[in-house]
Every structure is written in structure tokens, then in C-alpha cells.
Design an enzyme around this catalytic site. Structure first.
Site, PDB file in Angstrom:
ATOM      1  N   ILE A 265      50.115 -10.830 -29.825  1.00 22.61           N
ATOM      2  CA  ILE A 265      49.898 -12.414 -30.315  1.00 22.61           C
ATOM      3  C   ILE A 265      48.811 -12.717 -31.035  1.00 22.61           C
ATOM      4  O   ILE A 265      48.402 -13.534 -31.665  1.00 22.61           O
ATOM      5  CB  ILE A 265      49.848 -13.134 -29.223  1.00 22.61           C
ATOM      6  CG1 ILE A 265      48.657 -12.901 -28.063  1.00 22.61           C
ATOM      7  CG2 ILE A 265      51.013 -13.247 -28.403  1.00 22.61           C
ATOM      8  CD1 ILE A 265      48.448 -13.680 -26.951  1.00 22.61           C
ATOM      9  N   ASP A 387      28.875 -17.054 -31.312  1.00 22.59           N
ATOM     10  CA  ASP A 387      29.669 -16.972 -32.305  1.00 22.59           C
ATOM     11  C   ASP A 387      31.015 -17.881 -32.219  1.00 22.59           C
ATOM     12  O   ASP A 387      32.223 -17.625 -32.085  1.00 22.59           O
ATOM     13  CB  ASP A 387      30.496 -15.503 -32.071  1.00 22.59           C
ATOM     14  CG  ASP A 387      31.417 -14.924 -33.147  1.00 22.59           C
ATOM     15  OD1 ASP A 387      31.266 -15.499 -34.458  1.00 22.59           O
ATOM     16  OD2 ASP A 387      32.379 -14.159 -33.054  1.00 22.59           O
TER      17      ASP A 387
END
Length: 553
Positions: A265, A387
Site C-alpha cells: 500500500i 519529520d
């Protein structure tokens, strides 16, 4: 007296007779030898064949050609000295590698310890015999494959042509390289290189993964926990009221070994993400490449921080390493959210003002939980994400969000006031880097610096969500921050120029101010991306502000 004289004369006569008889063969042999030498010399010059003939015939045949041009000295028995033979010489440096001899020239080829040795020399006269070749010109049949020699008697006859003939004999069925000798140092060198490489890899991993605890399997309650009906049941069983970091490691390994991968995915620089199935439940399996081992350790460790579990933090289930027969796979198993990342969701769909608030508030709540330290015996340290971006935020079924991908996160040690910075080569996403990070002016020893950089990135995420807000059929296409100012994959220099030098920020459309919710969202995002880090809002302040906007609405 006469009798004595007669006896003496008889003895002398007998002695003279015996001397004549013994001297005659020697003289004949010497003459034959002389004739043979002359004939060999003539053979090299005039190709006259040598034959065995009587002494007088040989002498006459040899002396007749000389008598034609003989001088007066020859007629009286005086002969001219024979000219010396010139040969190639590999050791005669002073005479330009040329030697002279009264005998013969020779060339030898020897194979010694796998190395070919070629010699050019002269034979001296005392070493020659009259009826056979000099001993230096003889080679044993046994040694012929290792040593061979050839003699000749014309000027410079021991040349390269002779070397080729000898080499073919010596090197026949021989290898110029003695592999028994050559392979030994090669094998030793190879083993030393392998040993050095192994030591380097071990030291490198210890250095890169310093301080990362090993995922050791040591729990004895595995069977009791695995009898739980669902993963959520097991998590509640192990975390309820205990402040535990998550499932015991043995349970994690048991779950990871029973997962079946369904389909891929997503992909990233770390590896790939699969949809997996365990006992009928869907899970997300993040498979790291082997070179990202330290990132895998780091993220698994951060996820298992005491009291980290929160509804707006991606739910961690298990971490395990699996050998598929070719290489070792590093698995990180988390909750599965079918809506995918916030980036995927906003790219495909628009949102209304209510959803904008739900998403923004849930992200702010999760970020506030990360940034907050919980004091206590088993308290939670403050964590900065480093991040934060739309691709690292998952959209749940109720459209609230959960923060994931903690591989670059840092923890704050309150006791020592130090920052636990991971030893990894990865850096944050350039597009979402704060100005102080782009300018490399951030203070890595001050934990608040990392929290303020997270807030800057959160402001850009708010801008992405607000652009997709559909009000009366009016909305903007999804775009990444600074899409109109930098290229799709910008460099740090490009981002530094736009963000730090030109001090530009994403454009806020005027129509947002006509809506109360979007106006409040726009105000918050502007306070998140101030150039001065100290002027930015804290995550907790953002959470309260967004809650007030929701209450007013």
C-alpha cells in the site's frame, strides 16, 4: 762389459719401440681432432660435410684449400691463429653484452620456483673434450622439463630463436605460475579482508545503534495474552493502569510470525508498507530494508516509550526481524487505517469546515502529547517528531488523524537535560524544514528548538488542509507547500533562499477570511511559521486555540 752394453742397447730399443707404438694412436687422435675442428668450422661457413676418412686424405683435403692462398709462412709450417667465436652474454655489461671464446656459445632456459630464467654465455676452452660435447651442454632427461641448454659454434648463434626452441621444451606441460605458491598469499589476504570487513560492520552498527535497546524475547505470559480476542484486547490487557510501553516482546514476535501479507500500500526511502491480516484483523506492516536497521530499531524503541500510547499517535503493535531465506526483513507492525495518509486523503477528496477542525485539532492534540513530558517513576519523556508532514499523518475512520513515522524522533532527558538524537543518516523533509534548520542555526542541545521546528511544520500542514476546504463548491486543488516557489524535489539551497532569504510563506487566499473557521485556522498557521522560533506558538497553545474555534463554531 760387452754383455752389459748389449743388454742396455736392447732395453733402449725395446723402450723406443713401445714409445713409438703408444705415441702413434695419440698422434692420430690429435690429428683427427684437429681435422674435426677445422671441418666443423668449415661446415658453419661453407657447409662442407664431415666424414670419417684416413688420416692422410683428411689432412690433404684440409690443407689443399689453404695451399691455394697460402703464404710463405704456411709453406714453412707456420699457421695463422684461429679467430675467436663471438657470443651473446647476459652478464657482460662492460663489453656490451658480448663475449669471445675459443670453444662454443650456449643458451639455457630454467624454470625455478615458477619463474623463467634465461642465460646467454660463452664456454671456455678447458671445459671442452675432443670426442664429446662439453658437460655444460648436456641436460638430463629427468630435468629436461625444468632445465634445458643448447650449444652452438657460430658467431652470435645463441640468439632468441634458440631461446624459443628451448622454452617450448622446458615450458611444455608447465604453468608459468606456481598456483600452490600463488594461492596461499591470496587466500590469506582474502581471509584478512573478510575479517577486517566483519570488524568494521560490527563497529559501525554499534556506533550507529548506540543506546538502542535490543528487542529481546523474555516474557513468560505470552500464552495468556494471546488468548485475547483482538489486538486491542491484548493491548488493553497489558497497558491498562500499568503505564506499560506496549505488548511484551514475545507476544510481538508471536503476532509478527502469524501475519499474512495481503498487498503493498506504500513505498518510501525506508522500504515498503503492506496491508497484512492477523486473525481476521487488518494491520499495517512497515518492512524496512536491511540498510535501515538503525531506523527500524529507533522507531520501535520510540513507539515503546512508556505512556506514549495515545489515540492521536499511530498505534504500535509489534516489531520483529524475519528471515525470508534471501535476506533479513525488519518488520514494524502498526494499526491499519484504510483512508491512508493525510496526503493521500487530501489529494483524492475535499473536506468541509467541520472536518478541517477535527483533523487540525487531532493533529495538534497528538503533537502536544508528544511534546509533553509526564513526570513520575515511570513517566514519559518529551518527544519531538522532527519529520512532521502530511505523508506521516494517518487519517482514521472518523476522519481524525494519528501521527506516525517516529524514526527521526528525539527524546528529552529531564534529569540530565540532554537530547537523545538518533545516530542515523536520514534527515527531515526539506520542504517542511524550519528556517533555523535550513540555516543550520538550530541549537541541538536545547530540546525546545526541536519542538519549535515541529510547530513550523504543523503550520504548513494546516495550510494543506485548509486549501481543500469546500465552501459552497469553492476549493483549491491540492498542492504541497511552496509548490509555486520551488521545484517538486527542492534542494536545501532552494528552500533556504525562499524561506530564509526572501522570507516567503505559502499564500493565504482572501476568501478564507470570509469564513470564521478558516479565518481562525489561517491566524494559527501564521503564528506557527514565524521566522523567529521563540515567537511561535507551542503545541499545547495551538490545541487550546483550535478547541476554542471549535467551541465558538
Amino acid at each position: 762389459m760387452r754383455l752389459r752394453v748389449v743388454i742396455i742397447l736392447g732395453i733402449l730399443s725395446l723402450f723406443y719401440t713401445l714409445s713409438s707404438v703408444s705415441a702413434s694412436p695419440a698422434l692420430r687422435s690429435a690429428e683427427n681432432h684437429y681435422v674435426s675442428e677445422v671441418e666443423v668450422s668449415d661446415n658453419s661457413a661453407e657447409q662442407v660435410p664431415v666424414t670419417e676418412k684416413p688420416l692422410r686424405a683428411s689432412r690433404r683435403r684440409v690443407l689443399e684449400p689453404q695451399s691455394r692462398n697460402a703464404s710463405a709462412d704456411d709453406l714453412f709450417g707456420i699457421s695463422t691463429p684461429k679467430p675467436k667465436l663471438k657470443c651473446h652474454c647476459d652478464v657482460c655489461r662492460d663489453s656490451n653484452f658480448i663475449c669471445e671464446t675459443d670453444a662454443q656459445c650456449f643458451t639455457s632456459v630454467e624454470l625455478k620456483r615458477g619463474r623463467e630464467i634465461i642465460s646467454y654465455r660463452c664456454l671456455s676452452e678447458p671445459n671442452t673434450l675432443s670426442d664429446r660435447l662439453p658437460i655444460q651442454c648436456l641436460t638430463s632427461k629427468v630435468k629436461e622439463k625444468e632445465y634445458n641448454v643448447r650449444c652452438c659454434n657460430t658467431d652470435f648463434c645463441n640468439n632468441d630463436i634458440m631461446v624459443k626452441i628451448l622454452r617450448d621444451k622446458v615450458l611444455e606441460d608447465q604453468e608459468l605460475i606456481n598456483w600452490n605458491i600463488a594461492l596461499y598469499p591470496l587466500a590469506v589476504t582474502f581471509l584478512l579482508c573478510c575479517l577486517a570487513l566483519g570488524v568494521y560492520v560490527v563497529c559501525w552498527r554499534r556506533k550507529r545503534c548506540n543506546g538502542v535497546r535490543s528487542l529481546v524475547v523474555d516474557d513468560s505470559e505470552c500464552d495468556r495474552i494471546l488468548r485475547g480476542h483482538t489486538i486491542q484486547d491484548m493491548i488493553e490487557m497489558t497497558t491498562s493502569g500499568s503505564g506499560s510501553a506496549g505488548l511484551p516482546l514475545l507476544v510481538q514476535r508471536s503476532i509478527a510470525r502469524q501475519i499474512q501479507l495481503v498487498e503493498i500500500i506504500g513505498k518510501g526511502r525506508f522500504g515498503e508498507v503492506y496491508q497484512g491480516r492477523w486473525r481476521g484483523e487488518y494491520v499495517a506492516v512497515k518492512i524496512f530494508s536491511s540498510r535501515e536497521e538503525c531506523s527500524w530499531f529507533r522507531e520501535a524503541e520510540i513507539y515503546q516509550t512508556v505512556m506514549l500510547r495515545h489515540e492521536n499517535i499511530l498505534g504500535f503493535i509489534a516489531a520483529d526481524n524475519k528471515d525470508n531465506g534471501t535476506w533479513t526483513q525488519l518488520w514494524l507492525v502498526t494499526d491499519y487505517h484504510e483512508n491512508g495518509s493525510l496526503f493521500d486523503y487530501l489529494t483524492a477528496k475535499t473536506v468541509d469546515t467541520k472536518t478541517v477542525l477535527v483533523m487540525a485539532l487531532s493533529i495538534a492534540t497528538g503533537l502536544a502529547h508528544l511534546h509533553m513530558d509526564i513526570v513520575g517513576t515511570r513517566g514519559k519523556p518529551a518527544i519531538a517528531h522532527r519529520d512532521l508532514k502530511s505523508k506521516n499523518i494517518l487519517v482514521k475512520t472518523n476522519l481524525s488523524c494519528a501521527i506516525g513515522d517516529l524514526g527521526l524522533a528525539v527524546r528529552h532527558d529531564v534529569k540530565n537535560d540532554t537530547v537523545d538524537i538518533p545516530a542515523t543518516h536520514r534527515v527531515g523533509t526539506k520542504r517542511y524544514m524550519a528556517p533555523e534548520v535550513l540555516e543550520d542555526s538550530i541549537n541541538p542541545t536545547q530540546f525546545d528548538s526541536f519542538k519549535r521546528a515541529d510547530v513550523y511544520a504543523f503550520g504548513l500542514i494546516l495550510w494543506e488542509i485548509a486549501r481543500r476546504c469546500n465552501i459552497g463548491g469553492v476549493y483549491d486543488e491540492y498542492q504541497l507547500p511552496y509548490y509555486d516557489l520551488v521545484q517538486p524535489d527542492p534542494t536545501i539551497e532552494e528552500m533556504r533562499k525562499v524561506v530564509c532569504v526572501e522570507k516567503q510563506r505559502p499564500n493565504v487566499p482572501t476568501r478564507w477570511h470570509a469564513n470564521g473557521i478558516l479565518h481562525g485556522i489561517a491566524k494559527v498557521m501564521k503564528e506557527c511559521w514565524y521566522q523567529n522560533p521563540a515567537a511561535r506558538l507551542t503545541a499545547l497553545r495551538i490545541k487550546k486555540t483550535l478547541s476554542n474555534i471549535s467551541g465558538d463554531d
